[in-house]
Design a protein around this motif. Structure first.
Motif, mmCIF file in Angstrom:
data_model
loop_
_atom_site.group_PDB
_atom_site.id
_atom_site.type_symbol
_atom_site.label_atom_id
_atom_site.label_comp_id
_atom_site.label_asym_id
_atom_site.label_seq_id
_atom_site.Cartn_x
_atom_site.Cartn_y
_atom_site.Cartn_z
ATOM 1 N N GLU A 51 0.830 -1.209 0.000
ATOM 2 C CA GLU A 51 0.000 0.000 0.000
ATOM 3 C C GLU A 51 0.862 1.256 0.000
ATOM 4 O O GLU A 51 1.936 1.285 0.585
ATOM 5 N N ILE A 52 0.359 2.295 -0.631
ATOM 6 C CA ILE A 52 1.032 3.588 -0.656
ATOM 7 C C ILE A 52 0.784 4.275 0.685
ATOM 8 O O ILE A 52 -0.334 4.251 1.201
ATOM 9 N N GLU A 61 0.828 7.498 1.370
ATOM 10 C CA GLU A 61 -0.011 8.678 1.185
ATOM 11 C C GLU A 61 -0.006 9.073 -0.286
ATOM 12 O O GLU A 61 0.842 8.641 -1.050
ATOM 13 N N ARG A 62 -0.922 9.894 -0.661
ATOM 14 C CA ARG A 62 -0.959 10.404 -2.027
ATOM 15 C C ARG A 62 -0.030 11.612 -2.124
ATOM 16 O O ARG A 62 0.032 12.440 -1.230
ATOM 17 N N GLU A 63 0.685 11.693 -3.246
ATOM 18 C CA GLU A 63 1.612 12.800 -3.450
ATOM 19 C C GLU A 63 0.822 14.075 -3.721
ATOM 20 O O GLU A 63 -0.075 14.093 -4.561
ATOM 21 N N ARG A 86 8.740 11.391 -0.804
ATOM 22 C CA ARG A 86 7.647 10.459 -0.556
ATOM 23 C C ARG A 86 7.743 9.793 0.811
ATOM 24 O O ARG A 86 8.829 9.535 1.323
#
Length: 118
Positions: free
Chosen positions: A54-55, A57-59, A70
């Motif tokens: 999973e990422i 957070e969104r950039e 990031r």
């Protein structure tokens, strides 16, 4: 009362003195240290399992004069914890390498974010 105030002010002024700094007898050399090609703040982190897919957070949208460093997953010795990203001021002549993990024989190694010349 005003005479006392004037006398106290004059006494304070005399007691404070005056300091005159003399110039150095010879000019001091200026030392300029060159910045290393790679600036690393490095702590060895070895995790037994790969980080989550999973990422973190969104950039965010681009910001003039800055790059977004990031977020990444940090192994705290027991589990992965999300580390949020942050803004880094651009450095002319350098590019930013984002934090990332590499797999080696002894586990997953975290490479922290660094500025690299070029």
């Amino acid at each position: 009362m005003s005479i006392r105030l004037i006398a106290l002010s004059a006494l304070t002024l005399l007691a404070s003195g005056c300091v005159v700094e003399q110039p150095a007898p010879h000019p001091r050399p200026v030392v300029v240290e060159r910045e290393p090609v790679v600036q690393r703040e490095y702590v060895e982190v070895v995790a037994p399992q790969p980080p989550p897919v999973e990422i973190v957070e969104r950039e965010p949208a681009p910001r003039q004069g800055y790059i977004w460093a990031r977020g990444y997953w940090h192994w705290n010795g027991h589990q992965y914890v999300a580390m949020h990203g942050h803004w880094e001021a651009e450095r002319p002549g350098y590019h930013y390498v984002h934090p990332h993990y590499e797999h080696h024989n002894d586990g997953w190694h975290l490479n922290v974010g660094v500025w690299v010349a070029g």
